[in-house]
Design a protein around this motif. Sequence first.
Motif, PDB file in Angstrom:
ATOM      1  N   GLN A 688       0.955  -1.170   0.102  1.00  0.00           N
ATOM      2  CA  GLN A 688      -0.166   0.117   0.075  1.00  0.00           C
ATOM      3  C   GLN A 688       0.814   1.203  -0.037  1.00  0.00           C
ATOM      4  OE1 GLN A 688      -3.390   0.071  -0.261  1.00  0.00           O
ATOM      5  NE2 GLN A 688      -3.236  -2.067  -0.425  1.00  0.00           N
ATOM      6  N   ASN A 689       0.459   2.294  -0.770  1.00  0.00           N
ATOM      7  CA  ASN A 689       1.131   3.622  -0.645  1.00  0.00           C
ATOM      8  C   ASN A 689       0.642   4.208   0.370  1.00  0.00           C
ATOM      9  OD1 ASN A 689       1.629   6.152  -1.207  1.00  0.00           O
ATOM     10  ND2 ASN A 689       1.849   5.827  -3.409  1.00  0.00           N
ATOM     11  N   LEU A 690       1.533   4.514   1.391  1.00  0.00           N
ATOM     12  CA  LEU A 690       1.500   5.280   2.781  1.00  0.00           C
ATOM     13  C   LEU A 690       1.256   6.855   2.417  1.00  0.00           C
ATOM     14  CD1 LEU A 690       3.487   3.024   4.840  1.00  0.00           C
ATOM     15  CD2 LEU A 690       1.040   2.754   4.423  1.00  0.00           C
ATOM     16  N   THR A 691       1.940   7.176   1.544  1.00  0.00           N
ATOM     17  CA  THR A 691       2.069   8.926   1.282  1.00  0.00           C
ATOM     18  C   THR A 691       1.127   9.133   0.090  1.00  0.00           C
ATOM     19  OG1 THR A 691       4.020   8.297  -0.082  1.00  0.00           O
ATOM     20  CG2 THR A 691       3.917   8.948   2.454  1.00  0.00           C
ATOM     21  N   GLY A 692      -0.398   8.802  -0.136  1.00  0.00           N
ATOM     22  CA  GLY A 692      -1.130   9.222  -1.022  1.00  0.00           C
ATOM     23  C   GLY A 692      -1.918  10.296  -0.950  1.00  0.00           C
ATOM     24  N   THR A 693      -1.474  11.304  -0.031  1.00  0.00           N
ATOM     25  CA  THR A 693      -2.433  12.356   0.106  1.00  0.00           C
ATOM     26  C   THR A 693      -1.559  13.428   0.590  1.00  0.00           C
ATOM     27  OG1 THR A 693      -3.005  12.606   2.362  1.00  0.00           O
ATOM     28  CG2 THR A 693      -4.372  11.147   1.185  1.00  0.00           C
ATOM     29  N   LEU A 694      -1.787  14.966   0.361  1.00  0.00           N
ATOM     30  CA  LEU A 694      -0.919  16.029   0.857  1.00  0.00           C
ATOM     31  C   LEU A 694      -1.081  16.039   2.218  1.00  0.00           C
ATOM     32  CD1 LEU A 694      -1.812  18.470  -2.150  1.00  0.00           C
ATOM     33  CD2 LEU A 694       0.310  17.409  -1.752  1.00  0.00           C
ATOM     34  N   MET A 695      -1.667  15.125   3.253  1.00  0.00           N
ATOM     35  CA  MET A 695      -1.474  15.243   4.385  1.00  0.00           C
ATOM     36  C   MET A 695      -0.277  14.159   4.568  1.00  0.00           C
ATOM     37  SD  MET A 695      -5.402  14.900   5.954  1.00  0.00           S
ATOM     38  CE  MET A 695      -6.035  13.573   4.865  1.00  0.00           C
ATOM     39  N   ASP A 696      -0.125  13.206   4.103  1.00  0.00           N
ATOM     40  CA  ASP A 696       1.040  12.347   4.369  1.00  0.00           C
ATOM     41  C   ASP A 696       2.410  12.790   3.543  1.00  0.00           C
ATOM     42  OD1 ASP A 696      -1.796  10.608   3.802  1.00  0.00           O
ATOM     43  OD2 ASP A 696      -0.998  10.715   5.769  1.00  0.00           O
ATOM     44  N   TYR A 697       2.361  13.270   2.374  1.00  0.00           N
ATOM     45  CA  TYR A 697       3.343  13.480   1.546  1.00  0.00           C
ATOM     46  C   TYR A 697       3.757  15.048   2.001  1.00  0.00           C
ATOM     47  CZ  TYR A 697       6.695  13.871  -2.386  1.00  0.00           C
ATOM     48  OH  TYR A 697       7.767  13.915  -3.101  1.00  0.00           O
ATOM     49  N   ALA A 698       4.895  15.157   2.431  1.00  0.00           N
ATOM     50  CA  ALA A 698       5.018  16.733   3.000  1.00  0.00           C
ATOM     51  C   ALA A 698       5.705  17.483   1.869  1.00  0.00           C
ATOM     52  CB  ALA A 698       6.457  16.529   4.269  1.00  0.00           C
ATOM     53  N   MET A 699       5.070  18.241   1.614  1.00  0.00           N
ATOM     54  CA  MET A 699       5.466  19.443   0.362  1.00  0.00           C
ATOM     55  C   MET A 699       6.115  20.608   1.177  1.00  0.00           C
ATOM     56  SD  MET A 699       4.740  18.762  -3.042  1.00  0.00           S
ATOM     57  CE  MET A 699       3.717  20.158  -3.606  1.00  0.00           C
TER      58      MET A 699
END
Lengths: 786, 162
Positions: A688-699
């Motif tokens: 599973q992709n654990l960083t599938g939203t901008l809440m999880d993938y830190a920009m």
Amino acid sequence: MSGTAMEAGRFGSGRVVNRIEDAALVRGQGQFTDDRSQPGELHCVFVRSPHAHARIQGIDVDALRAMPGVMAVITGADLVAAGVKPLPPVAGFKRPDGTPAASAARRALAHEVVRFVGEPVLAVLADTLAQARAAADAAWVDYDELPSVTGVCDALAAGAPRVIDGAPDNISAQQRHGDAQACAAAFDSAAHRIVLDIDNQRLAPTPIEPRAVQAEVDPETGRLTMWLSSQMPTGIRNALSDLLPDLPKDKVRVRVGDVGGGFGMKTGAYPEDIAVAHAARVTGRPVRWRAERLEEFTAAVHGRDVISRAELALDAHGRVLALRVRSFANTGAYAGGTGVAIPLLIGPWVSTSVYDIPVIDFDLNAVMTHTTAMGAYRGAGRPEAIYLIERLMDAAARELKLDPAELRRRNFIAPSQMPYRNPMGQTYDCGQFERVMDQGLALADYAGYEARRAQSQQRGRLRGRGLATFLEWTGGNVFEERVTVDVTPDGFIEVCSAVQGMGQGIATSLAQLAVDVFDVPLDRIRVVMGDTDRNNGFGSAGSRSIFTGGSAVKVAAQRTVDHARELASQALEAPVADVEYAAGRYTIAGTDRGIGLFELAGGQPGARIHVDATSAVGGPTWPNGCHICEVEVDPDTGEVEVVAYASVNDIGRVISPAIARGQIDGGAVQGIGQALCEKVSFDPASGQNLTGTLMDYAMPRVDGFRAFKTAFDEATPCTVNPIGVKGVGELGTIGATPAVVNAVVDALATAGLGRAAEALQMPLTAEQVWRALARRELPASPFKVS
Amino acid sequence: MSDQHDIGFTVNGRAVTLTTSATTLLLDALRGPLGLTGTHAGCDTAQCGACTVVVDGLAVKSCSVLAVQCAGRAVTTVEGLAAADGTLSKLQQAFVDCHGLQCGFCTPGMRRSAAALRGRVPQPSEPQILDALEGNLCRCTGYTNIVAAVQQAAATRAGSPA
């Protein structure tokens, strides 16, 4: 209508001008793909695999087809039956055993097998988006889950789940470069050997505009017109024609409107593009699709993801004798040409960078896993290569107790060595690397660092400094460009190019180059891109647009002025040699008799002057720079803050200073993002992709570092194109990552960790940094390959 | 009971009535039936801010507001600032002058957040600007020129040189 030479000169190359793109964009009148709508259009929603690896046992679509508003449900089997071909696999590379590079067939909709979470399985077409979503939610696909593997080292381990049967070791391709024996000898004789295990982590390009595709078929002609957010319209047209049945190239037109950021993610054709086109053809109605952000994170290409063991051999004086690299790059489940070429070839072209390194030994491998396919992301291989050598150089400086700048100084290729052929066979036409570094050191007040470090210390902060001196390769390996020019009596000059705007301001830069030749105000120039019926070419990638597209515009503009001079000589009944051109007007030398360019156009057949010019530049360009970063680390929390960043950049002649600076600084923030916070993560057990939203993938956000000192050194114009320009778009990203990481390593090394700090891996989260400082806990080597 | 609701509100100073489902997002109402495509959709989780509009003076993410919630309210979008003769507002001009946009996709949201701030704090400090824009992501510019544009617009309004 025609301005004076002085007025036009205010807008030509080298000047800061207001961008011609901004008038519409700043008013909210951009024409992004999803802004279009067509009467009778169907909304497309994809049903995607929830599993990293599974067999599709059955699909029940009858219930879906009966749901309100649903016009069609398309499966992978439907596409096979219709003769839709898979996307082209990797070609031109070999596995370690000499057999052709391995790859699974990547279909527009999965057929029989799914190989990554997010792979498209069904396309649901309905009258409204809500109806399509409701039907997609009700879709029932019977999956038989299979074991999966997501990390490169796990994929190489004995007994690992296989992505395809033809590659039991999961290796898609391998390339060796250099001379292993000579390299081994160099290491044996070396006074110093530096070894670093490096994880260049997987990233998501994340343009703020998600992908969007629209397709419609003309009922009378059968011609397919696509609108999509893409950097390479001609490539898309060719892919559609190649993969869809009964679709010659002249039956496809691809249009691109405004593109909300590309960064390499919007270069190649995607399965969704093929599926939407097919849906328009079988339903006979326009079809639209916009990716949701989750779909972008799971199914748009990722970048980087390569694990390396990198070694440097040096003599007692710090001269580098050899560079040895063994690396394993993740291709994802579907190894495409781009995803394999980037780590095996394109990045390695610059691995020795600005240094005179005589011997290399590269063992480079592309490894398949059950993850999203890999592709180009700003830098595409060059960030990975430069990161390795710059981390090694700083480590070597630490080992040899030399200043990092001094170590680099001892190894730069000298101007007298130009043109310089590097061990990968790439020839740099020009470069003054020591000069650029000296300017960088001055801009960064390198000499004043100790005082700043003491001040940081008084405030309870650790300070570190990191240097990156580097070059990169640009051009995409395609050097020819076609430009058409149309001069019309309404006072406009339309320039049509096949490069593609995506935010980088290329239309403005091309217009400035046209102004240089036509000597008219900027607002007389119209730049047209994004229509495969008007022009075809490679598109925009690899920082090629300004030097290939711009050179072609200059050539086409000059041919237009020359051609129009001949027309003027006829109109004025004077010898061509006596006809001069300035500020939009042809005059007979020594007289006041003349004719305006636009009036001249009005008198031609068709009431226009039309020129069609194809030209080529001589080869790639090698922009280079010196980037210096200072960070502060809070030892209580491990938080890292960039507090200073200075760069001197050689991009040859600067056409549009504000735009070029925006590329460097915007790119640097992306590079800082890789260093400090970005990473695509998968759960090893489930895929599973654990960083599938901008809440999880830190920009990176607005509160990050903004006080960049950015300078350009124009003393070394490119010698292989007529405008002396080197590419700029990716340079900032490539330099920032190693500069920041070297700075953090410096801070921790100086704080007492010494060379142990070099075990830090990106992203440099507060937790990792804190553990290193507070507990002397450093990550284990990521290089778990035998 | 019908799922369709009649709602009346103002958009950019103009009264509109809309018949729409209770589940329609304000973002989709603006981009669809109201034809105002300047507000953009960038994510599913209210993180990116590309959808930012101003409702009764507050910057809100229109992807997380239902159209029916706007009944009786004043909504302003990026299209609302345009002068009849096409002259740019001070903020628009500042974005152009400062090279504060590259692809332009995040720009409407940035402008709306800045406009809401201006309504509350005519001369914002840098920390106030950063706080107002914290919910707006940009991938192209690195933010430097966006902050500079907001500062320049405020300075121009105050009559001092940018």
